[in-house]
Write an enzyme that holds these catalytic residues in place. Structure first.
Site, short mmCIF file in Angstrom:
data_model
loop_
_atom_site.label_atom_id
_atom_site.label_comp_id
_atom_site.label_asym_id
_atom_site.label_seq_id
_atom_site.Cartn_x
_atom_site.Cartn_y
_atom_site.Cartn_z
N ASP A 733 -2.42 0.44 1.61
CA ASP A 733 -1.39 -0.46 1.81
C ASP A 733 -1.44 -0.80 3.48
O ASP A 733 -2.19 -0.30 4.14
CB ASP A 733 0.07 0.23 1.53
CG ASP A 733 1.08 -0.87 1.14
OD1 ASP A 733 0.98 -1.99 1.50
OD2 ASP A 733 2.14 -0.61 0.39
C1 BGC Z 1 3.48 -3.69 0.15
C2 BGC Z 1 2.42 -4.06 -0.47
C3 BGC Z 1 1.90 -5.27 -0.49
C4 BGC Z 1 1.50 -5.46 0.99
C5 BGC Z 1 0.92 -6.93 1.20
C6 BGC Z 1 3.11 -4.07 1.58
O1 BGC Z 1 4.23 -3.81 2.36
O2 BGC Z 1 3.87 -2.13 0.17
O3 BGC Z 1 2.81 -3.58 -1.99
O4 BGC Z 1 1.01 -5.59 -1.42
O5 BGC Z 1 2.56 -5.08 1.63
O6 BGC Z 1 1.78 -7.86 1.20
#
Ligand code: BGC
Length: 810
Positions: A733
């Site tokens: 993530d």
């Molecule tokens: C989130 C993810 C997301 C990523 C990209 C993160 O903060 O937890 O689910 O895909 O950001 O935006």
């Protein structure tokens, strides 16, 4: 612990990529090309209606043709179409609110005087939801005087009151009015409307379950209550279809609604700052309520009314080597056309391991059936679904899925409570179904609840779960991959591997350390200029020398509710609504249409589906997720992945795993027994991966039993790749924390991550926007640090993915 600086840069990073701010949204929308298709519009409208869960109906719904409707609650105008953050932030081309939906409906008449009053007031009282993480959870109500309500009652036939809530990432719902509870203004509105109208319908435009104790106050004064969730850009049309009866609701609750928040088994251990002990163990949601305290449930799991009635019956059960096949007839026994749902639950014997009284093992949905029409469905239950995980060896089989001796009873019905016993099977001897090995256990044992039989009754007792006994260090060292000797550039292109001209090993042998390092991280920032405008990040061909070798730059974009790019893309219903349909075909269809949009808009990887378990109604991202049940989560997730990958695009289920809390999500430790991990929190991912083969998977921010998921070798290598045979790419993530391996003092940060086979750091820089390689991957390479073979192994995981992605084809 995250520092203040972390918070600021996190926020800045998100704003950089966000297209949800009011001003920006207007500009974007004005520029938006209307590229959505009529197929997308009609699929979204149909699914948004079919996922609605009808909780109460005294016969008022569907409304008779020509009914004049008065709408109350500002949400009729300021509809919540989705949740906030990466899971909802789609630059949608349009969105239909409830007022417009009713106006578009030729069977209902809108009380225009009232609707226009709301429209005017809303235009004067604008909502500001532009600040990341500070989004309003509810919108302040327009004050309605009793006289306005009385005049509306005189001039219309029924009232529809809308209560709305929203939530988003990085923040939980709270036990406050305006979040989990209804506000005083909402109560006042309900008081006033129920005093003047005979027919009052309440619609809940929510992303996650809220407290429903207000129902007791209005008891017989409400004619119907329906959860319409957040249905994406076709919301208003879908809700109008439901009200007028064009479509019957056929959605079912994917999580239990208890009488009070404190009834949820996690209520005492959710929301911890540094860690949460998952005391309730495998007894999450209905597994807990049905086993220990039925009386605490207001609406059970799987519940949802229809405008018609259904009977479900089992005609035949056949047994095979793999399990059981149930032939089921679903009959529309009511008067109106509707879709019916069948739900099959299993009761395992309590045995040595202790088991919940019900677990969902199959479900199915019919087509639209006319009155008296039947449809035959089949339900497959494998022997594996009878097995429970023995983490400590209580049955004599440590770290194995075991089918304990005893009676296995099957219950068929229309919700977990409303299900009759249809079949039972006696397992003569305790047998091992699958031998595994200890993975990701908590460091130290702690008390968890389990079911025990005492005097013929099932009671909850606390026992210690198993602590760690195996040595990770030895296991890692004994399975290090061979190093591929460096050859330098031989002129091979990635396409040569695809065509079979050279092997992947020959191709990788050409890559120097810097190129290998670049393959294990994305481009440094979100919104990389190597990708489609508005991308979440880009990976693979992030260096010119990699692109010269034919490695494409792969564009990723959020997320579960549609494609989040600068371009306009369709906004689809939230995950919970999709799962509430209990219809895998419908979910697949919606994501197949998204997949076509991905092709057109230039998104190679959709960062979806969101597959964490809805452990608590307070989790801020529940709207993106599916259910408290892992089987439903797995099946709906697999359908989503099959849809996303149907036109060549790639899916990326997330967040692997135990990201059931947003508060302190980057530092919080989910302390969970290995059994609960395997049977509940990983099971959905396991089903999805085995059935749908997603090409990517995203780890979570949190720790699991003391180790961040992106450093977690057992999670991402032992279980994901060795046990489940996952062959795709694993990404983090967005950004990671620093960490040193406790087993190898010279392995830290990026080296620690790649050793676990978490192949790609996303994005490749850090939150402060650093734009140079992170030296920790190559730190002490081969001299106590990570080996070249391990980096090459991750590079091959990434390249195998890239070679088959849409970026390569382009
Ligand atoms: C989130 C993810 C997301 C990523 C990209 C993160 O903060 O937890 O689910 O895909 O950001 O935006």
């Amino acid at each position: 612990m995250s520092s203040v600086k972390d918070k600021i840069t996190d926020f800045a990073g998100k704003v950089y990529s966000s297209f949800g701010s009011v001003a920006q949204e207007k500009t974007e929308r004005a520029a938006a090309e209307k590229t959505y298709t009529p197929e997308m519009q009609s699929a979204l409208r149909r699914v948004a209606a079919e996922g609605a869960v009808l909780l109460e109906n005294n016969g008022v719904l569907p409304l008779a043709e020509g009914t004049k409707v008065s709408l109350f609650g500002r949400v009729q105008n300021n509809w919540f179409y989705t949740g906030y953050g990466s899971g909802g932030d789609v630059n949608r081309p349009y969105a239909v609110n409830l007022i417009e939906g009713i106006r578009n409906c030729d069977k209902l008449i809108l009380n225009e005087t009232l609707a226009q009053k709301y429209e005017k007031w809303c235009s004067e009282n604008v909502i500001n939801d532009a600040i990341w993480g500070k989004w309003p959870r509810f919108y302040t109500e327009m004050p309605v005087e009793d006289i306005t309500v009385a005049s509306a009652a005189e001039n219309s036939d029924c009232a529809v009151v809308v209560i709305g809530r929203s939530s988003g990432e990085d923040r939980e719902n709270v036990l406050e009015k305006g979040s989990y509870y209804i506000t005083d203004d909402e109560k006042k509105m309900l008081d006033s409307v129920t005093a003047s109208f005979d027919k009052v319908i309440v619609l809940l435009n929510i992303g996650s379950i809220i407290d429903m104790s207000w129902l007791d106050r209005y008891k017989n004064k409400l004619s119907a209550v329906m959860i319409v969730w957040q249905g994406g850009m076709e919301s208003g049309n879908a809700v109008a279809d439901l009200l007028c009866g064009n479509v019957s609701p056929s959605g079912k609750l994917t999580s239990t609604i208890a009488y009070s928040y404190s009834d949820y088994p996690c209520s005492k251990s959710f929301g911890g700052k540094e860690y949460n002990y998952y005391y309730e163990d495998i007894y999450v949601g209905y597994r807990y309520f049905e086993t220990f305290c039925e009386e605490k449930v207001r609406y059970p799991f799987g519940y949802g009314l229809s405008y018609s009635d259904f009977s479900v019956a089992c005609n035949k059960v056949s047994t095979s080597e793999d399990g059981f096949l149930f032939d089921i007839t679903v009959k529309n026994t009511g008067k109106r056309p509707a879709k019916g749902v069948s739900e099959l639950y299993l009761r395992k014997p309590t045995g040595e391991l202790g088991n919940p009284l019900r677990s969902l093992v199959a479900f199915g949905k019919t087509q639209n059936l006319n009155a008296d029409e039947c449809e035959e469905l089949t339900a497959d239950v494998s022997f594996g679904q009878l097995a429970s995980f023995d983490e400590s060896g209580k049955t004599g089989n440590k770290s194995a899925y075991v089918i304990e001796k005893g009676e296995y009873e099957f219950y068929l019905g229309t919700d977990v409570r409303n299900a009759e016993k249809i079949f039972s099977y006696y397992h003569e001897e305790t047998t091992v179904y699958e031998e595994l090995s200890e993975c990701v256990p908590p460091e130290l044992p702690f008390g968890v609840i389990t079911a025990k039989e005492k005097d013929g009754k099932i009671i909850a007792v606390t026992q210690n779960c198993n602590g760690m006994t195996r040595n990770l260090k030895e296991r890692i060292l004994s399975s290090l991959p061979e190093e591929i000797p460096f050859t330098g550039d031989m002129g091979y292109k990635l396409a040569d591997v695809k065509s079979g001209k050279v092997t992947m090993e020959q191709f990788v042998a050409q890559l120097d350390k810097n190129e290998l390092e670049a393959l294990t991280r994305g481009d440094y920032t979100m919104g990389s200029n190597l990708g489609t405008p508005g991308n979440a990040a880009v990976f693979c061909g992030v260096l010119p020398s990699l692109r010269e070798k034919g490695i494409p730059a792969v564009s990723t974009s959020d997320g579960p509710s549609g494609i989040r790019l600068r371009a306009s893309c369709s906004l689809i219903p939230i995950g919970t609504l999709l799962a509430s349909t209990f219809d895998t075909e419908a979910v697949k269809e919606v994501y197949s249409l998204v997949s076509l949009e991905m092709k057109e808009k230039g998104s190679d990887v959709l960062l979806a589906p969101g597959m964490n378990i809805q452990r608590s109604p307070l989790c801020g991202r529940n709207f993106e997720y599916y259910s408290e049940d892992p089987y439903l989560t797995g099946k709906i997730g697999a359908a989503a992945v099959n849809g996303i990958q149907s036109s060549g695009g790639s899916a990326c289920p997330k967040h692997f795993a135990c990201n059931s809390q947003e508060y302190k999500r980057t530092t919080n430790d989910s302390r969970v027994s290995e059994r609960a991990l395997r049977e509940i929190y990983l099971k959905g991912f396991e089903i999805c991966i085995k059935e749908a083969k997603p090409r990517n998977i995203m780890t979570s921010y949190n720790k699991i039993n003391g180790v961040w998921s992106y450093f977690n070798y057992d999670l991402c290598t032992s279980i994901l790749r060795n046990e489940w045979k996952y062959e795709g790419n694993v990404m983090t993530d967005w950004w990671t924390k620093k960490g040193r391996s406790p087993d190898f003092k010279d392995v830290r940060d990026q080296g620690y991550r790649v050793r676990a086979q978490v192949d790609v750091l996303m994005p490749g820089g850090d939150r402060s926007g650093r734009r140079k390689p992170d030296g920790t991957l190559l730190h002490k390479l081969g001299k106590g640090g990570i080996t070249l073979g391990e980096i090459q192994r991750s590079a091959m995981n990434v390249l195998n993915f890239a070679m088959n992605s849409t970026a390569m084809k382009d």
